[in-house]
Design a protein around this motif. Structure first.
Motif, mmCIF file in Angstrom:
data_model
loop_
_atom_site.group_PDB
_atom_site.id
_atom_site.type_symbol
_atom_site.label_atom_id
_atom_site.label_comp_id
_atom_site.label_asym_id
_atom_site.label_seq_id
_atom_site.Cartn_x
_atom_site.Cartn_y
_atom_site.Cartn_z
ATOM 1 N N GLY A 6 0.811 -1.207 0.000
ATOM 2 C CA GLY A 6 0.000 0.000 0.000
ATOM 3 C C GLY A 6 0.843 1.254 0.000
ATOM 4 N N ASP A 10 -3.519 5.049 -1.603
ATOM 5 C CA ASP A 10 -4.572 4.118 -1.186
ATOM 6 C C ASP A 10 -5.338 4.609 0.039
ATOM 7 O OD1 ASP A 10 -3.907 1.993 -3.115
ATOM 8 O OD2 ASP A 10 -2.037 1.855 -1.966
ATOM 9 N N ILE A 14 -8.622 2.551 1.792
ATOM 10 C CA ILE A 14 -8.303 1.870 3.050
ATOM 11 C C ILE A 14 -9.232 2.369 4.155
ATOM 12 C CG2 ILE A 14 -6.577 1.646 4.896
ATOM 13 C CD1 ILE A 14 -4.435 1.610 2.671
ATOM 14 N N HIS A 18 -11.874 0.142 6.181
ATOM 15 C CA HIS A 18 -11.663 0.012 7.621
ATOM 16 C C HIS A 18 -12.923 0.417 8.391
ATOM 17 C CE1 HIS A 18 -8.347 0.458 10.939
ATOM 18 N NE2 HIS A 18 -9.319 -0.344 11.305
ATOM 19 N N TRP A 47 -4.942 6.621 9.358
ATOM 20 C CA TRP A 47 -4.323 6.203 8.093
ATOM 21 C C TRP A 47 -3.596 7.340 7.400
ATOM 22 C CZ3 TRP A 47 -2.830 1.630 7.251
ATOM 23 C CH2 TRP A 47 -3.475 0.576 7.888
ATOM 24 N N LEU A 62 -2.307 -4.928 0.479
ATOM 25 C CA LEU A 62 -3.666 -4.734 -0.003
ATOM 26 C C LEU A 62 -4.040 -5.857 -0.955
ATOM 27 C CD1 LEU A 62 -3.465 -0.943 -0.940
ATOM 28 C CD2 LEU A 62 -3.906 -1.961 1.292
ATOM 29 N N HIS A 64 -6.570 -6.812 -3.928
ATOM 30 C CA HIS A 64 -7.426 -6.161 -4.925
ATOM 31 C C HIS A 64 -8.080 -7.202 -5.806
ATOM 32 C CE1 HIS A 64 -6.458 -1.872 -4.500
ATOM 33 N NE2 HIS A 64 -5.324 -2.306 -4.018
ATOM 34 N N LEU A 70 -10.589 -2.577 -3.722
ATOM 35 C CA LEU A 70 -9.944 -3.068 -2.502
ATOM 36 C C LEU A 70 -10.818 -4.112 -1.824
ATOM 37 C CD1 LEU A 70 -7.501 -2.800 -0.608
ATOM 38 C CD2 LEU A 70 -8.743 -0.979 0.581
ATOM 39 N N PHE A 73 -7.074 -5.638 3.606
ATOM 40 C CA PHE A 73 -5.710 -5.183 3.856
ATOM 41 C C PHE A 73 -5.207 -5.736 5.179
ATOM 42 C CE2 PHE A 73 -8.339 -1.885 5.774
ATOM 43 C CZ PHE A 73 -7.704 -1.610 6.968
ATOM 44 N N TYR A 75 -1.881 -4.813 8.017
ATOM 45 C CA TYR A 75 -0.844 -3.860 8.393
ATOM 46 C C TYR A 75 -0.098 -4.405 9.598
ATOM 47 C CZ TYR A 75 1.338 0.472 10.026
ATOM 48 O OH TYR A 75 2.241 1.414 10.443
ATOM 49 N N LEU A 104 -4.014 -12.643 2.997
ATOM 50 C CA LEU A 104 -3.378 -11.477 3.603
ATOM 51 C C LEU A 104 -2.569 -11.871 4.839
ATOM 52 C CD1 LEU A 104 -6.244 -8.885 3.205
ATOM 53 C CD2 LEU A 104 -3.942 -8.672 2.227
#
Length: 167
Positions: A6, A10, A14, A18, A47, A62, A64, A70, A73, A75, A104
């Motif tokens: 990302g 994005d 995102i 979220h 973010w 991310l 896709h 999207l 995601f 992190y 992910l």
């Protein structure tokens, strides 16, 4: 499905995912006044800061669809205690259970092994989020602690810590 890193470009997809994920997953868990109100501004601020000034050693992945939409995601970032925190793993509501979260998670764990060898990966999950707990347990995470999460918006909720054993 494609997974890529990302960037600041994005930000808005995102944030939208979220917010929708929290509103779906945390309905009846977090206060309605938060989920129906300031959660969007809260996630935007989070973010915007993360993407404008990335934490050294962090990873944002991310998922896709073929049209570039999207789907989810993940992190991860270094924690002050030396471990790696899986701070977010979200799949677009309506797409949960389709394998996106699994991919992910695999990507994030593999990245952590490569970028932060011998560092334990852990996460925190709300105790009432039983669907997420079942997902993490199916993927090898073990409960390591139980605490109270204190949200800056003025509410508290019990949560668990889960970690993947270092083999």
């Amino acid at each position: 499905m494609q997974i890529r890193s990302g960037t600041i470009d994005d930000l808005f997809p995102i944030v939208a995912l979220h917010v929708n994920s929290w509103r779906s997953a945390f309905a009846g868990i977090m206060p309605d006044s938060f989920l129906s109100g300031p959660v969007a501004d809260d996630r935007l601020a989070l973010w915007r800061e993360r993407l404008a000034s990335p934490v050294r050693g962090s990873g944002l992945f991310l998922a896709h669809d073929g049209d570039g939409g999207l789907l989810g995601f993940a992190y991860l970032l270094p924690a002050p205690d030396g471990r790696i925190l899986l701070d977010n793993l979200h799949v677009r509501p309506g797409n949960t259970g389709s394998g996106i979260g699994t991919e992910l998670l695999r990507q994030g764990l593999a990245w952590a092994v490569d970028e932060h060898p011998a560092k334990e990966v852990y996460l925190e999950v709300l105790k009432a989020n039983t669907r997420a707990i079942a997902f993490y347990e199916r993927h090898g995470a073990r409960r390591t602690d139980e605490r109270i999460a204190r949200f800056q918006q003025g509410f508290e909720l019990p949560h668990f810590e889960y970690a993947w054993p270092m083999d």
